[in-house]
Design an enzyme around this catalytic site. Sequence first.
Site, PDB file in Angstrom:
ATOM      1  N   LYS A  33       0.859  -1.190   0.000  1.00  0.00           N
ATOM      2  CA  LYS A  33       0.000   0.000   0.000  1.00  0.00           C
ATOM      3  C   LYS A  33       0.887   1.229   0.000  1.00  0.00           C
ATOM      4  O   LYS A  33       2.058   1.159   0.393  1.00  0.00           O
ATOM      5  CB  LYS A  33      -0.887   0.005   1.252  1.00  0.00           C
ATOM      6  CG  LYS A  33      -2.158   0.800   1.098  1.00  0.00           C
ATOM      7  CD  LYS A  33      -3.224   0.056   0.330  1.00  0.00           C
ATOM      8  CE  LYS A  33      -4.467   0.880   0.143  1.00  0.00           C
ATOM      9  NZ  LYS A  33      -5.597   0.069  -0.308  1.00  0.00           N
TER      10      LYS A  33
HETATM   11  P1  NAD Z   1     -12.767   7.945  -2.516  1.00  0.00           P
HETATM   12  O1  NAD Z   1     -11.745   8.979  -2.259  1.00  0.00           O
HETATM   13  O2  NAD Z   1     -13.231   7.742  -3.919  1.00  0.00           O
HETATM   14  O3  NAD Z   1     -14.053   8.208  -1.596  1.00  0.00           O
HETATM   15  C1  NAD Z   1     -13.994   8.354  -0.206  1.00  0.00           C
HETATM   16  C2  NAD Z   1     -15.354   8.844   0.280  1.00  0.00           C
HETATM   17  O4  NAD Z   1     -15.356   8.877   1.703  1.00  0.00           O
HETATM   18  C3  NAD Z   1     -15.689  10.257  -0.185  1.00  0.00           C
HETATM   19  O5  NAD Z   1     -17.077  10.336  -0.460  1.00  0.00           O
HETATM   20  C4  NAD Z   1     -15.353  11.098   1.040  1.00  0.00           C
HETATM   21  O6  NAD Z   1     -16.045  12.344   1.097  1.00  0.00           O
HETATM   22  C5  NAD Z   1     -15.803  10.162   2.142  1.00  0.00           C
HETATM   23  N1  NAD Z   1     -15.191  10.463   3.438  1.00  0.00           N
HETATM   24  C6  NAD Z   1     -13.914  10.808   3.707  1.00  0.00           C
HETATM   25  N2  NAD Z   1     -13.756  11.043   5.024  1.00  0.00           N
HETATM   26  C7  NAD Z   1     -14.961  10.822   5.594  1.00  0.00           C
HETATM   27  C8  NAD Z   1     -15.441  10.907   6.923  1.00  0.00           C
HETATM   28  N3  NAD Z   1     -14.626  11.246   7.917  1.00  0.00           N
HETATM   29  N4  NAD Z   1     -16.740  10.599   7.142  1.00  0.00           N
HETATM   30  C9  NAD Z   1     -17.551  10.257   6.114  1.00  0.00           C
HETATM   31  N5  NAD Z   1     -17.159  10.175   4.839  1.00  0.00           N
HETATM   32  C10 NAD Z   1     -15.878  10.455   4.589  1.00  0.00           C
HETATM   33  O7  NAD Z   1     -12.157   6.592  -1.921  1.00  0.00           O
HETATM   34  P2  NAD Z   1     -12.542   5.096  -2.318  1.00  0.00           P
HETATM   35  O8  NAD Z   1     -11.592   4.646  -3.361  1.00  0.00           O
HETATM   36  O9  NAD Z   1     -14.010   4.986  -2.523  1.00  0.00           O
HETATM   37  O10 NAD Z   1     -12.111   4.316  -0.984  1.00  0.00           O
HETATM   38  C11 NAD Z   1     -12.987   4.225   0.158  1.00  0.00           C
HETATM   39  C12 NAD Z   1     -12.541   3.064   1.039  1.00  0.00           C
HETATM   40  O11 NAD Z   1     -12.557   1.862   0.273  1.00  0.00           O
HETATM   41  C13 NAD Z   1     -11.116   3.155   1.598  1.00  0.00           C
HETATM   42  O12 NAD Z   1     -11.080   2.508   2.841  1.00  0.00           O
HETATM   43  C14 NAD Z   1     -10.308   2.379   0.589  1.00  0.00           C
HETATM   44  O13 NAD Z   1      -9.095   1.894   1.129  1.00  0.00           O
HETATM   45  C15 NAD Z   1     -11.282   1.258   0.289  1.00  0.00           C
HETATM   46  N6  NAD Z   1     -11.058   0.543  -0.978  1.00  0.00           N
HETATM   47  C16 NAD Z   1     -11.021   1.204  -2.165  1.00  0.00           C
HETATM   48  C17 NAD Z   1     -10.840   0.471  -3.331  1.00  0.00           C
HETATM   49  C18 NAD Z   1     -10.863   1.111  -4.695  1.00  0.00           C
HETATM   50  O14 NAD Z   1     -10.813   0.357  -5.672  1.00  0.00           O
HETATM   51  N7  NAD Z   1     -10.964   2.415  -4.822  1.00  0.00           N
HETATM   52  C19 NAD Z   1     -10.683  -0.925  -3.271  1.00  0.00           C
HETATM   53  C20 NAD Z   1     -10.763  -1.568  -2.041  1.00  0.00           C
HETATM   54  C21 NAD Z   1     -10.957  -0.813  -0.903  1.00  0.00           C
END
Ligand code: NAD
Length: 422
Positions: free
Chosen positions: A109
Amino acid sequence: MTTKIKDINPYEMAVKQLEEVAKFINLKSSVLEYLKHPKRELIVSIPVRMDDGSVKVFTGYRVQHNFALGPTKGGFRYHPNVNLDEVRALAMWMTWKCAVMDLPYGGAKGGVAVDPNKLSLSELERLTRRYAFELIPIIGPEKDIPAPDVNTNPQTMAWFMDTYSMAVGYTSPGVVTGKPIEVGGSKGRVEATGKGVIFVLTELLSKLQKDIKNMRIAIQGFGNVGSNAALEAYRLGAKIVAVSDVSTALYDPNGLNIEELITFINTSPGKQLINYPHYSKITNKELMELDDIDVLIPAALEGVITEDNADYIKADIIIEGANGPTTPEAEKILLSKNKIVVPDILANAGGVTVSYFEWVQDLQSFFWEEEEVNKKLKKLITRAFEKVWTYANEHNVSLRLAAYAYAVSKVAKALELRGIFP
Ligand code: NAD
């Protein structure tokens, strides 16, 4: 707003989860010791010339936890709270995620401690390029393959791939996944994590003899994972009664129109739900504790379900769209109340699975139709879910312990076969 609880150390949490499973599967203490420690950690300074001519220096990280099963894989994020222990935890979780999905990868990561909303597009490009350049000694299609995570997206991956390619002197699409389709991305990658979350939910519901059409769902986080999970569930007929982002949460007991919300987010300048003129506004805390929901999907950040709020969660099913949203103490409380928690390493594995497909397509320079991508994704998620569900029922343990038992045993076996060098 809220939720990220500052005093939770995600790495300690990840080690605790590992120790728990080690005890359960009787893992040799030498292997446990080995697995607690990341294989490689790189911390870099990233000087960026800002648009006003000044220079700011940001700190970037890349942690490769373990590569017993293959090259390492895992996203990188841009967030002010990024720190070494967070990246270590996320890297370890990637090792288990790839193992539970039977992908030929270890876990890694990365991240940069930065608030990307405060940077212009050209500053973000310079930050990304310098970060990529600093990682060159340890990344590559056969070494470590990054991907998108919080606040990084296909454009970020295109800059990353271009920087690596400029440095090696040829185009190397396989160095990173989650790229735009035009530069070697895979069809279906953008939606894959969110879709996978809902594939897992539908598999679970079929075991429970329930129908997604009758489900009332709340989703924390409306970024890549949250919005695509919301859309998939909405299209399958579920009622999404609440969604949130960092600015607010929107709630309507009759269900939100997710297609309209996504169009709004994609086209509004602030890209935040707080600016949406319809629906009641509630807090993120209230969303988590809603009493008229069946399913809660945390899809923002880690450490949001803790012993402080676990007691107040009413949903019977929690699907971890985010990585590490539930602390071990909170999970004990949820399980004691007979709630089902589908762990992150299974629930959000759709992203890395289609990243794997993208890497395979890049290496072969032969690209698949979206239908084929989604069919293969569904097949792999169903296979993994079935395996974990059966193990959990046979051993009468939680889905997390079952998923970890499979993943850790698999990595431990590979370590044993390879031996400890020299
Ligand atoms: P992103 O940046 O696209 O979206 C994150 C979202 O969370 C946004 O809507 C943001 O406003 C919101 N957010 C941030 N802080 C917050 C808070 N304190 N309270 C409420 N909402 C909040 O990110 P993503 O890619 O969707 O990733 C989200 C989660 O999923 C992370 O834990 C990431 O590690 C995990 N993840 C992502 C992927 C991927 O393919 N993008 C894959 C597996 C896991």
